[in-house]
Design an enzyme around this catalytic site. Sequence first.
Site, mmCIF file in Angstrom:
data_model
loop_
_atom_site.group_PDB
_atom_site.id
_atom_site.type_symbol
_atom_site.label_atom_id
_atom_site.label_comp_id
_atom_site.label_asym_id
_atom_site.label_seq_id
_atom_site.Cartn_x
_atom_site.Cartn_y
_atom_site.Cartn_z
ATOM 1 N NE ARG A 1 99.120 -10.002 -6.881
ATOM 2 C CZ ARG A 1 99.344 -9.734 -5.593
ATOM 3 N NH1 ARG A 1 100.370 -10.283 -4.968
ATOM 4 N NH2 ARG A 1 98.529 -8.958 -4.926
ATOM 5 C CB CYS B 1 94.728 -5.426 -8.296
ATOM 6 S SG CYS B 1 94.501 -4.614 -6.713
ATOM 7 C CD GLU C 1 97.200 -8.935 -9.678
ATOM 8 O OE1 GLU C 1 97.786 -8.173 -8.897
ATOM 9 O OE2 GLU C 1 96.115 -9.458 -9.427
HETATM 10 N N1 EPU Z 1 95.382 4.182 -3.676
HETATM 11 C C1 EPU Z 1 94.997 5.392 -4.210
HETATM 12 N N2 EPU Z 1 93.936 5.399 -5.062
HETATM 13 C C2 EPU Z 1 93.244 4.292 -5.387
HETATM 14 C C3 EPU Z 1 93.651 3.047 -4.844
HETATM 15 C C4 EPU Z 1 94.729 3.028 -3.984
HETATM 16 O O1 EPU Z 1 95.588 6.426 -3.941
HETATM 17 O O2 EPU Z 1 92.275 4.405 -6.155
HETATM 18 C C5 EPU Z 1 96.487 4.159 -2.729
HETATM 19 C C6 EPU Z 1 96.007 3.757 -1.344
HETATM 20 O O3 EPU Z 1 95.554 4.854 -0.609
HETATM 21 C C7 EPU Z 1 97.248 3.161 -0.734
HETATM 22 C C8 EPU Z 1 97.962 2.553 -1.926
HETATM 23 O O4 EPU Z 1 97.425 3.164 -3.093
HETATM 24 O O5 EPU Z 1 98.059 4.145 -0.176
HETATM 25 C C9 EPU Z 1 97.816 1.043 -1.997
HETATM 26 O O6 EPU Z 1 96.442 0.698 -2.084
HETATM 27 P P1 EPU Z 1 95.829 -0.597 -1.386
HETATM 28 O O7 EPU Z 1 96.211 -0.641 0.041
HETATM 29 O O8 EPU Z 1 94.394 -0.636 -1.747
HETATM 30 O O9 EPU Z 1 96.596 -1.808 -2.027
HETATM 31 P P2 EPU Z 1 97.026 -2.058 -3.523
HETATM 32 O O10 EPU Z 1 98.508 -1.833 -3.609
HETATM 33 O O11 EPU Z 1 96.160 -1.347 -4.502
HETATM 34 C C10 EPU Z 1 97.673 -4.593 -3.171
HETATM 35 C C11 EPU Z 1 97.412 -5.819 -4.000
HETATM 36 C C12 EPU Z 1 96.000 -6.331 -3.721
HETATM 37 C C13 EPU Z 1 95.892 -6.653 -2.245
HETATM 38 C C14 EPU Z 1 96.174 -5.375 -1.458
HETATM 39 C C15 EPU Z 1 96.088 -5.574 0.042
HETATM 40 C C16 EPU Z 1 98.592 -5.617 -6.130
HETATM 41 C C17 EPU Z 1 98.477 -5.240 -7.561
HETATM 42 N N3 EPU Z 1 97.486 -5.462 -5.414
HETATM 43 O O12 EPU Z 1 96.729 -3.618 -3.638
HETATM 44 O O13 EPU Z 1 95.773 -7.482 -4.481
HETATM 45 O O14 EPU Z 1 94.600 -7.102 -1.962
HETATM 46 O O15 EPU Z 1 97.495 -4.887 -1.797
HETATM 47 O O16 EPU Z 1 97.298 -5.899 0.605
HETATM 48 O O17 EPU Z 1 99.659 -6.069 -5.679
HETATM 49 C C18 EPU Z 1 94.854 -8.388 -6.466
HETATM 50 O O18 EPU Z 1 95.956 -8.900 -6.660
HETATM 51 O O19 EPU Z 1 93.892 -8.580 -7.244
HETATM 52 C C19 EPU Z 1 94.683 -7.522 -5.338
HETATM 53 C C20 EPU Z 1 93.560 -6.853 -5.147
#
Ligand code: EPU
Length: 295
Positions: A173, A220, A290
């Site tokens: 990022r 996010c 972020e």
């Molecule tokens: N999770 C929870 N509770 C929640 C949300 C997530 O337990 O309320 C757990 C999920 O079950 C999963 C893990 O956290 O095991 C990761 O969640 P998710 O797959 O939704 O991905 P993320 O890590 O929250 C990242 C990027 C997103 C991108 C997704 C998809 C960052 C900060 N975020 O999200 O990017 O779309 O992966 O690959 O790196 C953004 O940058 O705005 C963004 C949304």
Amino acid sequence: MRSSGALKRGVKRGGPLKDFTTFGIGGPAEFFSRPRDSAALSAAIRYCRKNSIPVRVIGSGSNILCADRGIKGAVIKLDAPPFVGLSSSGNRVRAGAGVTLAALIRYCVRRGLSGAEFLAGIPGTVGGGLVMNCGVAKPRRLAIGDIIEEVRVMDHQGKARVLPASRIKFGYRDSGLSRWIITGAGFKLRRSSPRKVRAKLREFMLRRRGQDYRFPSAGCVFKNPAPAPAGRLIEECGLKGRSVGGARISEKHANFIVNTGNASCSEVLKLIRLAQRRVRQRFGISLEPEIRIWK
Ligand code: EPU
């Protein structure tokens, strides 16, 4: 402050920045400029430098939380035709900074060019996406910097330059590109077929089903710290669904703060600080936003 032909007062031309952010939050910019071409952009940048006016660029406003009272300085939006063009030669695609990632993907699908599918569902522009080095975490970490050949920028003297990807320090990022004004980029992709590209797109879209797009937001809010995803940490602190005024930590995905109607910047900031405080108390982890906070 003196007004000039190079930059027009923002309030009249651009209106409040809430109309230009996906959060739907933000007061007016002191100056707002939508240059019609590179020469006009260069003139605006030089004018700002001469008058010590800070310059910010807004893409689709999908990663910005803007102060309710507005911001000092100039906001530039690159949505005139020279900044939203797409062209290709072989497996290379050139895109203007103001091209939305959705438009870039549609263009690649039609030409059967593969490699950009992971950008599906990211509500940004090429310029904003590059500054943030936006991307996905699964099935493996992929970011826009991985498919870049070069970035076209303008420096603060209003001079155009081309930066080869090898000179850009893309990180999680982060790209270091916010010190330039990005005007466009060249992408290096692979030849495939529209059918295969579409199938990959669907896979990436499915991965976003757990995210919350029912309300305006900036995606996010926090970067994922090394030990665990921010969404999981915030959920474990019991903060899902917590509201301050019109702002709410999403019940669907705890790393999303949504605007359920008329949320103010200060309400969102209260939730940001609450999540940071609780996660620090419980896990000893600092959450770093972020999203960019403009104030
Ligand atoms: N999770 C929870 N509770 C929640 C949300 C997530 O337990 O309320 C757990 C999920 O079950 C999963 C893990 O956290 O095991 C990761 O969640 P998710 O797959 O939704 O991905 P993320 O890590 O929250 C990242 C990027 C997103 C991108 C997704 C998809 C960052 C900060 N975020 O999200 O990017 O779309 O992966 O690959 O790196 C953004 O940058 O705005 C963004 C949304």
